[in-house]
Motif scaffolding. Structure first.
Motif, short mmCIF file in Angstrom:
data_model
loop_
_atom_site.label_atom_id
_atom_site.label_comp_id
_atom_site.label_asym_id
_atom_site.label_seq_id
_atom_site.Cartn_x
_atom_site.Cartn_y
_atom_site.Cartn_z
N ILE A 48 36.80 -11.52 48.20
CA ILE A 48 38.21 -11.07 47.99
C ILE A 48 38.11 -10.65 46.34
N GLY A 49 37.69 -11.63 45.54
CA GLY A 49 37.73 -12.08 44.32
C GLY A 49 36.87 -10.85 43.50
N ASP A 50 35.87 -10.57 44.23
CA ASP A 50 34.61 -9.81 43.49
C ASP A 50 35.25 -8.31 43.13
N LEU A 51 35.73 -7.66 44.31
CA LEU A 51 36.17 -6.10 44.07
C LEU A 51 37.70 -5.93 44.18
N LEU A 52 38.34 -6.45 45.23
CA LEU A 52 39.41 -6.31 45.85
C LEU A 52 40.55 -6.72 44.91
N LEU A 53 40.60 -8.05 44.65
CA LEU A 53 41.58 -8.27 43.64
C LEU A 53 41.67 -7.70 42.33
N PRO A 54 40.43 -7.37 41.80
CA PRO A 54 40.37 -6.70 40.57
C PRO A 54 41.08 -5.50 40.49
N SER A 55 40.66 -4.64 41.74
CA SER A 55 41.13 -3.36 41.71
C SER A 55 42.62 -3.46 41.91
N LEU A 56 43.09 -4.38 42.36
CA LEU A 56 44.72 -4.68 42.52
C LEU A 56 45.23 -5.00 41.22
N VAL A 57 44.59 -5.77 40.41
CA VAL A 57 45.01 -6.02 39.08
C VAL A 57 45.36 -4.97 38.06
N GLU A 58 44.15 -4.19 38.18
CA GLU A 58 44.14 -2.78 37.36
C GLU A 58 45.08 -1.94 37.51
N ALA A 59 45.24 -2.00 38.87
CA ALA A 59 46.10 -0.83 39.41
C ALA A 59 47.66 -1.21 39.19
N TYR A 60 47.80 -2.56 39.28
CA TYR A 60 49.11 -3.07 38.97
C TYR A 60 49.39 -3.02 37.73
N ALA A 61 48.52 -3.07 36.48
CA ALA A 61 48.88 -2.88 35.23
C ALA A 61 49.20 -1.31 34.68
N ARG A 62 48.31 -0.57 35.34
CA ARG A 62 48.70 0.98 35.05
C ARG A 62 50.12 1.32 35.70
N GLN A 63 50.50 0.55 36.74
CA GLN A 63 51.90 1.07 37.56
C GLN A 63 52.93 0.39 36.53
N SER A 64 52.84 -0.65 35.91
CA SER A 64 53.67 -1.33 35.16
C SER A 64 53.58 -1.02 33.53
N GLY A 65 52.68 -0.05 33.36
CA GLY A 65 52.81 0.59 31.87
C GLY A 65 52.38 -0.75 31.01
N LEU A 66 51.08 -1.52 31.49
CA LEU A 66 50.53 -2.57 30.79
C LEU A 66 49.06 -2.38 30.53
N SER A 67 48.66 -2.79 29.32
CA SER A 67 47.25 -2.59 29.14
C SER A 67 46.48 -3.73 29.64
N PHE A 68 45.21 -3.80 30.04
CA PHE A 68 44.60 -4.97 30.54
C PHE A 68 43.25 -5.09 29.97
N LEU A 69 42.86 -6.25 29.61
CA LEU A 69 41.59 -6.73 29.44
C LEU A 69 40.75 -7.77 30.11
N ARG A 70 39.66 -7.56 30.51
CA ARG A 70 39.01 -8.37 31.39
C ARG A 70 37.82 -9.13 30.53
N THR A 71 37.64 -10.44 30.72
CA THR A 71 36.75 -11.13 29.96
C THR A 71 36.06 -12.13 30.89
N GLU A 72 34.59 -11.84 30.91
CA GLU A 72 33.72 -12.70 31.83
C GLU A 72 33.46 -13.99 30.96
N SER A 73 33.57 -15.32 31.76
CA SER A 73 33.54 -16.51 31.05
C SER A 73 32.09 -17.23 31.91
N GLY A 74 31.41 -16.60 32.81
CA GLY A 74 30.41 -17.00 33.52
C GLY A 74 30.05 -16.00 34.71
N ALA A 75 29.08 -16.58 35.39
CA ALA A 75 28.49 -15.67 36.31
C ALA A 75 29.53 -15.49 37.55
N SER A 76 30.44 -16.33 37.84
CA SER A 76 31.42 -16.34 38.71
C SER A 76 32.84 -16.69 38.35
N GLN A 77 33.28 -16.28 37.10
CA GLN A 77 34.27 -16.69 36.49
C GLN A 77 34.75 -15.55 35.65
#
Length: 521
Positions: A88-117
């Motif tokens: 769920i967290g590898d592809l599906l939710l990130p896709s939803l987060v980014e689509a939600y941001a675009r629909q809401s007129g928000l910018s988004f910044l993704r930051t990696e903090s580890g192999a699985s975080q």
């Protein structure tokens, strides 16, 4: 009034945040209440404090807070943390987060903090003011629930239903009943699919034989109608939620244990590749992870075979459909966090789910002429007590309607809707409020298995259809809507979808379908 409000909501939890170091003093703006304590959390509206009276939750606007650890509403940024399954967290939710941001007129910044975080910061696209922080820790379903119970996550990403021990622990520590309405979101659908090498001559397998093979009771393909060769078993690792779901759903009913000879693999691609390369392999994987292997249909003694495809997964006509869950505890969450979680269930989000390669829950209509094979097979297998006149009546009622890919089913041995059906009821209510079915009549059509007299089965299927209609009406609440009609109909055992001589077949047959058409003048 403030004391009463505090007592009413004191049991509610808020987003997990660090405990502040020094005590604060809270004084009711109207007087009458003064408390001191350590700040346990703040969600932008309410402050939770550990006091001499116990844990209290207070409306922050109704009190004056003094002390170094008083939260600053102007600096507060809503946050939400997710933990659990990679699927769920590898592809599906990130896709939803980014689509939600675009629909809401928000910018988004993704930051990696580890192999699985990793984390997302959603901000106003113009002012760059942060609006929501989302953090993700990818592991597996077991660890997701463990993080929730340890107050280290707000939301569990799960590829199986919550287990009784997890449910009881959550309830005991005040997180509520995770099986209650509103405690989970189904974000997409998947399925458990038996797979073999493309050269395998066996093309379908009974669910009971799948159980016997993976428990070691059957060990040679000749026992399944194939050539004389050993069965080599492949399954995901012990921590995989899908593997746990397989053991719960397939081995659990017979109290069987997985064969010690099963080969456990730690990712879906490795499992699919191993099965593809082994002519004697029998594996089980997710619908989206079949790869180059060959899927087997599920069959029963009566000869009906059900294969996994997107339509059957949406309708749960495939017996090993697996919803992908987000579990939420009984805890206050910031409005911005709830807005994202509500978006996940929207029609717009379902389109994102589909584009990401997962099975969405959209209520796709199918005309009766597009269901010829399904209807012909089912009618041929209808019980002897179903007269021709009843089949003709069914075709007259349904002939000018379309079936939605939304089916309601009940938990085994229960009148309670299963998890996917509870989600379906909420989704249908949202669609009705949004005008998706304006000027239409929706008919909840009940069907049953063939155990017992046909007349009684028709009554049972009618009762189930009425129960679903009541559930949808409850989900609609006090909404005044008059641009659609809800009706019920029932045909008992007239349209079986699977063999009635197996428990899973009877479970598939006990259902309520949704058919739609223009409103009658």
């Amino acid at each position: 009034m403030l004391r009463k409000c505090a007592a009413v909501i004191a049991a509610l939890f808020m987003s997990n945040v660090p405990i502040w170091a020094d005590p604060v003093t809270l004084v009711a703006n109207g007087g009458g209440l003064t408390v001191m304590g350590d700040v346990l959390g703040y969600d932008g509206k309410f402050i939770r404090v550990d006091t001499e009276f116990g844990e209290l939750t207070l409306d922050f606007e109704e009190v004056t807070c003094t002390g170094d650890d008083c939260p600053d509403p102007d600096q507060f940024v809503p946050a939400l943390s997710f933990a659990g399954a990679h699927r769920i967290g590898d592809l599906l939710l990130p896709s939803l987060v980014e689509a939600y941001a675009r629909q809401s007129g928000l910018s988004f910044l993704r930051t990696e903090s580890g192999a699985s975080q990793f984390s997302y910061v959603l901000a106003d696209a113009v002012t760059e003011q942060e609006k929501l922080r989302l953090t993700f820790r990818l592991s597996n379903t077991d660890e997701g629930f463990a993080d929730l119970l340890a107050n280290e996550a707000d939301v569990v990403m799960a590829v199986r239903e919550v287990r009784p021990t997890e449910r009881n622990l959550a309830r005991d520590i005040g997180l509520g009943d995770l099986t209650d309405t509103g405690r989970s979101r189904i974000v997409a659908l998947d399925g458990l699919v038996p797979i073999v090498s493309p050269g395998q001559t066996v093309k379908s397998i009974a669910l009971a034989d799948l159980d016997r093979a993976f428990s070691g009771e059957i060990s040679n393909w000749s026992e399944l109608g194939g050539r004389d060769a050993p069965i080599n078993l492949y399954l995901r690792d012990v921590n995989s939620g899908l593997a746990q779901g397989f053991e719960d759903r397939v081995l659990g009913p017979s109290d069987a244990s997985l064969s010690s000879g099963a080969i456990r693999l730690d990712n879906d691609q490795a499992l699919s590749d191993a099965v593809f390369s082994d002519s004697n392999a029998l594996g089980v994987t997710a619908f989206e992870s079949i790869g180059d292997a060959e899927p087997l249909g599920l069959t029963g003694p009566c000869g009906l075979t059900v294969t996994a495809d997107r339509t059957r997964l949406r309708t749960e006509d495939y017996p090993l459909t697996i919803p992908l869950f987000l579990y939420l505890p009984q805890r206050r969450l910031p409005d911005a966090a709830m807005a994202f979680l509500n978006y996940v269930r929207s029609p717009e989000a379902q389109r994102v789910v589909r584009r990401a390669g997962f099975v969405d829950q959209a209520g796709v209509p199918t005309a009766i002429k597009g269901q010829g094979d399904r209807l012909a097979t089912a009618i041929l297998n209808a019980g002897e007590e179903v007269p021709l006149t009843e089949l003709q009546r069914m075709m007259r009622v349904l002939g000018k309607l379309e079936r939605l890919s939304m089916t309601f089913r009940f938990e085994v041995g229960s009148t309670r809707l299963d998890a996917q059906s509870r989600s379906n009821a909420a989704r249908m209510a949202r669609d009705l409020r949004a005008g998706v079915h304006r000027d239409q009549r929706l008919i909840f059509v009940g069907f049953s298995d063939a155990r017992g007299p046909a007349s009684e089965n028709r009554k049972l299927s009618s009762a189930r259809a009425e129960a679903v209609q009541r559930r949808v009406n409850v989900a609609l609440g006090e909404t005044e809507l008059s641009d659609f009609t809800l009706e019920t109909e029932a045909f008992g055992e007239a349209l079986p979808m699977a063999c009635d001589d197996t428990e899973w077949g009877r479970q598939v047959n006990r259902r309520v379908e949704v058919w739609v058409g223009p409103r009658l003048e």
